[in-house]
Design a protein around this motif. Structure first.
Motif, PDB file in Angstrom:
ATOM      1  N   ARG A  68      -0.312  10.055 -14.163  1.00  0.00           N
ATOM      2  CA  ARG A  68      -0.058  10.875 -15.346  1.00  0.00           C
ATOM      3  C   ARG A  68       1.154  10.498 -16.172  1.00  0.00           C
ATOM      4  N   VAL A  69       1.911  10.187 -15.241  1.00  0.00           N
ATOM      5  CA  VAL A  69       3.384   9.653 -15.934  1.00  0.00           C
ATOM      6  C   VAL A  69       3.467   7.970 -16.031  1.00  0.00           C
ATOM      7  N   GLY A  70       2.313   7.449 -15.760  1.00  0.00           N
ATOM      8  CA  GLY A  70       2.390   5.967 -15.823  1.00  0.00           C
ATOM      9  C   GLY A  70       3.211   5.145 -14.752  1.00  0.00           C
ATOM     10  N   VAL A  71       3.423   5.866 -13.544  1.00  0.00           N
ATOM     11  CA  VAL A  71       4.121   5.106 -12.602  1.00  0.00           C
ATOM     12  C   VAL A  71       3.119   4.350 -11.766  1.00  0.00           C
ATOM     13  N   ARG A  72       2.946   3.040 -11.753  1.00  0.00           N
ATOM     14  CA  ARG A  72       1.909   2.099 -11.334  1.00  0.00           C
ATOM     15  C   ARG A  72       2.550   0.645 -11.319  1.00  0.00           C
ATOM     16  N   ALA A  73       2.256  -0.236 -10.381  1.00  0.00           N
ATOM     17  CA  ALA A  73       2.936  -1.548 -10.419  1.00  0.00           C
ATOM     18  C   ALA A  73       1.627  -2.475  -9.944  1.00  0.00           C
ATOM     19  N   PRO A  74       1.558  -3.754 -10.537  1.00  0.00           N
ATOM     20  CA  PRO A  74       0.590  -4.619 -10.179  1.00  0.00           C
ATOM     21  C   PRO A  74       0.751  -4.988  -8.472  1.00  0.00           C
ATOM     22  N   GLY A  75      -0.407  -5.175  -7.847  1.00  0.00           N
ATOM     23  CA  GLY A  75      -0.432  -5.477  -6.538  1.00  0.00           C
ATOM     24  C   GLY A  75       0.086  -4.430  -5.552  1.00  0.00           C
ATOM     25  N   VAL A  76       0.002  -2.954  -5.919  1.00  0.00           N
ATOM     26  CA  VAL A  76       0.129  -1.817  -5.113  1.00  0.00           C
ATOM     27  C   VAL A  76      -1.123  -1.183  -5.005  1.00  0.00           C
ATOM     28  N   THR A  77      -1.406  -0.886  -3.936  1.00  0.00           N
ATOM     29  CA  THR A  77      -2.820  -0.080  -3.425  1.00  0.00           C
ATOM     30  C   THR A  77      -2.410   1.256  -3.212  1.00  0.00           C
ATOM     31  N   THR A  78      -3.144   2.083  -3.904  1.00  0.00           N
ATOM     32  CA  THR A  78      -2.792   3.927  -3.275  1.00  0.00           C
ATOM     33  C   THR A  78      -3.917   4.178  -2.632  1.00  0.00           C
ATOM     34  N   ALA A  79      -3.447   4.998  -1.449  1.00  0.00           N
ATOM     35  CA  ALA A  79      -4.280   5.477  -0.505  1.00  0.00           C
ATOM     36  C   ALA A  79      -3.720   6.751  -0.028  1.00  0.00           C
ATOM     37  N   VAL A  80      -4.466   7.869   0.428  1.00  0.00           N
ATOM     38  CA  VAL A  80      -4.172   8.907   1.044  1.00  0.00           C
ATOM     39  C   VAL A  80      -4.444   8.807   2.529  1.00  0.00           C
ATOM     40  N   PRO A  81      -3.310   9.042   3.258  1.00  0.00           N
ATOM     41  CA  PRO A  81      -3.410   9.159   4.811  1.00  0.00           C
ATOM     42  C   PRO A  81      -4.127  10.683   5.155  1.00  0.00           C
ATOM     43  N   ALA A  82      -5.113  10.180   5.948  1.00  0.00           N
ATOM     44  CA  ALA A  82      -5.702  11.624   6.379  1.00  0.00           C
ATOM     45  C   ALA A  82      -4.806  12.537   7.412  1.00  0.00           C
ATOM     46  N   ASP A  83      -3.888  11.824   7.983  1.00  0.00           N
ATOM     47  CA  ASP A  83      -2.979  12.748   8.645  1.00  0.00           C
ATOM     48  C   ASP A  83      -1.603  13.310   8.090  1.00  0.00           C
ATOM     49  N   GLY A  84      -1.729  13.228   6.673  1.00  0.00           N
ATOM     50  CA  GLY A  84      -0.588  13.680   5.872  1.00  0.00           C
ATOM     51  C   GLY A  84       0.357  12.776   6.513  1.00  0.00           C
ATOM     52  N   GLY A  85       1.717  13.572   6.849  1.00  0.00           N
ATOM     53  CA  GLY A  85       2.788  12.834   7.123  1.00  0.00           C
ATOM     54  C   GLY A  85       3.739  12.253   5.859  1.00  0.00           C
ATOM     55  N   PRO A  86       4.741  11.580   6.162  1.00  0.00           N
ATOM     56  CA  PRO A  86       5.558  11.289   5.100  1.00  0.00           C
ATOM     57  C   PRO A  86       4.989  10.256   4.111  1.00  0.00           C
ATOM     58  N   VAL A  87       5.231  10.134   2.763  1.00  0.00           N
ATOM     59  CA  VAL A  87       5.042   9.242   1.981  1.00  0.00           C
ATOM     60  C   VAL A  87       5.448   7.632   2.465  1.00  0.00           C
ATOM     61  N   ARG A  88       4.656   6.975   2.677  1.00  0.00           N
ATOM     62  CA  ARG A  88       5.223   5.484   2.882  1.00  0.00           C
ATOM     63  C   ARG A  88       4.625   4.390   2.288  1.00  0.00           C
ATOM     64  N   VAL A 112       0.756  -1.090   0.066  1.00  0.00           N
ATOM     65  CA  VAL A 112       0.007   0.025   0.108  1.00  0.00           C
ATOM     66  C   VAL A 112       0.746   1.179  -0.052  1.00  0.00           C
ATOM     67  N   LEU A 113       0.588   2.173  -1.001  1.00  0.00           N
ATOM     68  CA  LEU A 113       1.440   3.451  -1.125  1.00  0.00           C
ATOM     69  C   LEU A 113       0.460   4.499  -0.246  1.00  0.00           C
ATOM     70  N   LEU A 114       1.009   5.045   0.673  1.00  0.00           N
ATOM     71  CA  LEU A 114       0.270   6.100   1.373  1.00  0.00           C
ATOM     72  C   LEU A 114       1.061   7.507   0.815  1.00  0.00           C
ATOM     73  N   ALA A 115       0.341   8.313   0.184  1.00  0.00           N
ATOM     74  CA  ALA A 115       0.843   9.513  -0.401  1.00  0.00           C
ATOM     75  C   ALA A 115      -0.395  10.470  -0.470  1.00  0.00           C
ATOM     76  N   PRO A 116       0.203  11.874  -0.504  1.00  0.00           N
ATOM     77  CA  PRO A 116      -1.106  12.770  -0.685  1.00  0.00           C
ATOM     78  C   PRO A 116      -1.677  12.669  -2.073  1.00  0.00           C
ATOM     79  N   ALA A 117      -3.042  13.012  -2.403  1.00  0.00           N
ATOM     80  CA  ALA A 117      -3.680  12.863  -3.424  1.00  0.00           C
ATOM     81  C   ALA A 117      -2.933  13.327  -4.710  1.00  0.00           C
ATOM     82  N   GLU A 145      -1.689  11.556  -8.347  1.00  0.00           N
ATOM     83  CA  GLU A 145      -2.387  11.941  -9.479  1.00  0.00           C
ATOM     84  C   GLU A 145      -1.451  12.148 -10.400  1.00  0.00           C
ATOM     85  N   ALA A 146      -0.164  12.693  -9.929  1.00  0.00           N
ATOM     86  CA  ALA A 146       1.114  12.799 -10.650  1.00  0.00           C
ATOM     87  C   ALA A 146       1.617  11.643 -11.317  1.00  0.00           C
ATOM     88  N   ALA A 147       1.671  10.517 -10.370  1.00  0.00           N
ATOM     89  CA  ALA A 147       2.247   9.279 -10.770  1.00  0.00           C
ATOM     90  C   ALA A 147       1.466   8.583 -11.823  1.00  0.00           C
TER      91      ALA A 147
END
Length: 495
Positions: A440-460, A427-432, A436-438
């Motif tokens: 647009r440029v085609g950064v994706r991988a099978p088996g990786v879920t994207t999610a937006v952490p409510a508390d902000g914080g580092p990308v994890r 799971v990739l925790l990162a700002p929305a 979105e930028a990832a």
């Protein structure tokens, strides 16, 4: 000479030997990811009536939550937020940073029942009355020789995992040493009703050679663990209620009006650790890899977390997303945890075994005042719950790398990280905007879920077992792409 070769497990699959909690969780993880798995068990069919393990800790409950099976287990157990140690010292775990700030007191057979139900939903068949009597490895897989009522057969699998207990046949066949010693010779376990249960929901104390622990089950019974080292008896001897009542009175001041037990047993407790957790294509987990005293209730929990660490790595390798070298990290990550648990439970046991009255009084007073300090209480709570566990990180990594991610609140659905992990992937925790930028440029991988952490914080980037594989405070899209590629495609580059 084998009678025939069983084709039920192919060379892409895994044979799991031992259908205790560790083997049940591991087999379920593999099956849920589509890996062919066979579970072999020496016992006859039916849930074990043994009930040695009785506490499920917070980190284990988080692992169950990430598989969608925490709720049914909690329904079967009794949450307890504090326990009394050594007379008046109290450990309070109610403020730990976890969705499960308590000890769940639940018989082992209930934990096994929840794991069995998961296997049934996944269509995994357990082969009971089956004993593993031989292992042969080569570069491509493992041949398992098993014996059941129909005779001897051979099966072929890519990997084998021995979760078959402290007397592991798999460990013996591998020739792996299991050094250590017996620390308590005659532990008595009793499940009984108490007409006058203790005020503290979990109570424990010691009087030199005598030790007692009392905890409630949800159904009105209590588990009593006790021993008297001066009068240790053989494991084949029945448990005498007069023994138990005397130990309770001398350690806790009362026998709590203990009635006739529904179940009792004796066993001995060892401190042992296998010299290796991996030998080629064969792995050891749970009690096959480590055993220790019952102090702290760590045994089953440590084995379940072994399974959570190993399962996603086996899946990654068998799917071709990782080189076999990823499996080496199972031993490098879990061996130190096993060593630390043995040391910690041993220290607690030896503190309980202080025999001289002045020394016991000094211990009780010191523990009382130490645990009255919030920082010390929290540290003990972390040790009991498993929240302390972290894994080695590469030099120069973000400080969060290798640490438990916890149950991060998310914007949108799912609303929690542990729910997002139920797919069995990263799971990739990162700002929305980064997602979105990832995209647009085609950064994706099978088996990786994207999610937006409510508390902000580092990308994890969170591993399937809930630990942080990579983190950064303000990464570029290129940084994220490299991190995803490194974590989800760990194959060695061709030369």
């Amino acid at each position: 000479m084998s009678e025939h070769i069983d084709k039920s497990v192919d060379s892409r699959g895994v044979v799991v030997v031992g259908a205790g909690p560790t083997g049940l969780l591991l087999a379920g993880d593999l099956a849920e990811s589509g890996v062919p798995v066979t579970l072999l068990e020496r016992r006859p069919p039916g849930l074990s009536n043994l009930s040695r393990a009785l506490v499920v800790h917070a980190t284990t409950l988080e692992a169950f939550d990430s598989r969608g099976i925490a709720a049914p287990l909690i329904e079967r157990g009794a949450p307890v937020q504090s326990l009394r140690l050594f007379d008046t010292a109290v450990v309070d775990v109610s403020d730990l940073p976890t969705p499960y700030p308590y000890l769940l007191v639940v018989p082992q057979y209930e934990t096994e029942a929840v794991l069995h139900e998961r296997l049934e939903r996944l269509g995994v068949r357990i082969r009971y009355d089956t004993e593993v009597v031989g292992l042969r490895q080569d570069a491509d897989g493992v041949t398992v020789t098993a014996r059941d009522a129909s005779g001897t057969r051979e099966e072929r699998a890519a990997y084998v995992v021995g979760t078959d207990g402290s007397r592991s046949a798999v460990r013996s066949l591998l020739g792996v040493e299991f050094p250590g010693h017996t620390v308590v010779a005659s532990v008595m376990l009793v499940d009984a009703r108490l007409s006058q249960p203790p005020q503290a929901r979990i109570a424990t104390n010691t009087d030199g050679d005598k030790f007692a622990f009392v905890a409630p089950f949800k159904d009105g019974y209590h588990r009593i663990i006790c021993w008297d080292q001066k009068h240790a008896k053989a494991e084949t001897e029945p448990v005498e209620l007069s023994e138990v009542r005397e130990i309770l009175r001398e350690t806790l001041g009362t026998d709590f009006g203990m009635g006739e037990p529904r179940w009792s047993s004796r066993f001995h407790s060892d401190e042992r650790q296998a010299e290796h957790y991996r030998v080629g294509r064969v792995f050891l987990a749970g009690d096959a890899a480590h055993t220790h005293s019952p102090a702290g209730g760590q045994g089953m929990n440590t084995g379940l977390l072994d399974a959570a660490n190993l399962s996603w790595k086996l899946v990654a390798v068998l799917r071709g997303h990782a080189d076999d070298a990823l499996l080496d990290t199972y031993e490098s990550e879990r061996y130190p945890v096993g060593s630390a648990v043995i040391k910690g439970s041993g220290l607690l046991l030896r503190a309980a075994e202080i025999k001289m009255t002045p020394a016991r009084k000094a211990r009780n007073l010191a523990m009382h005042f130490a645990l009255a300090r919030p920082a010390v209480n929290r540290r003990i709570g972390y040790a009991l719950s498993g929240l302390w566990i972290s894994y080695p990180a590469p030099h120069g990594s973000h400080p969060l790398t290798g640490h438990r991610a916890g149950d991060v609140a998310l914007d949108g659905a799912p609303s929690r990280l542990l729910e997002a992990l139920r797919g069995g992937g990263f799971v990739l925790l990162a700002p929305a905007e980064l997602h979105e930028a990832a995209e647009r440029v085609g950064v994706r991988a099978p088996g990786v879920t994207t999610a937006v952490p409510a508390d902000g914080g580092p990308v994890r980037l969170v591993r399937p077992d809930g630990y942080i594989a990579w983190a950064a405070d303000a990464p570029t899209i290129e940084d994220v792409a490299k991190a995803i590629a490194a974590a989800t495609d760990r194959r060695r580059p061709e030369r």
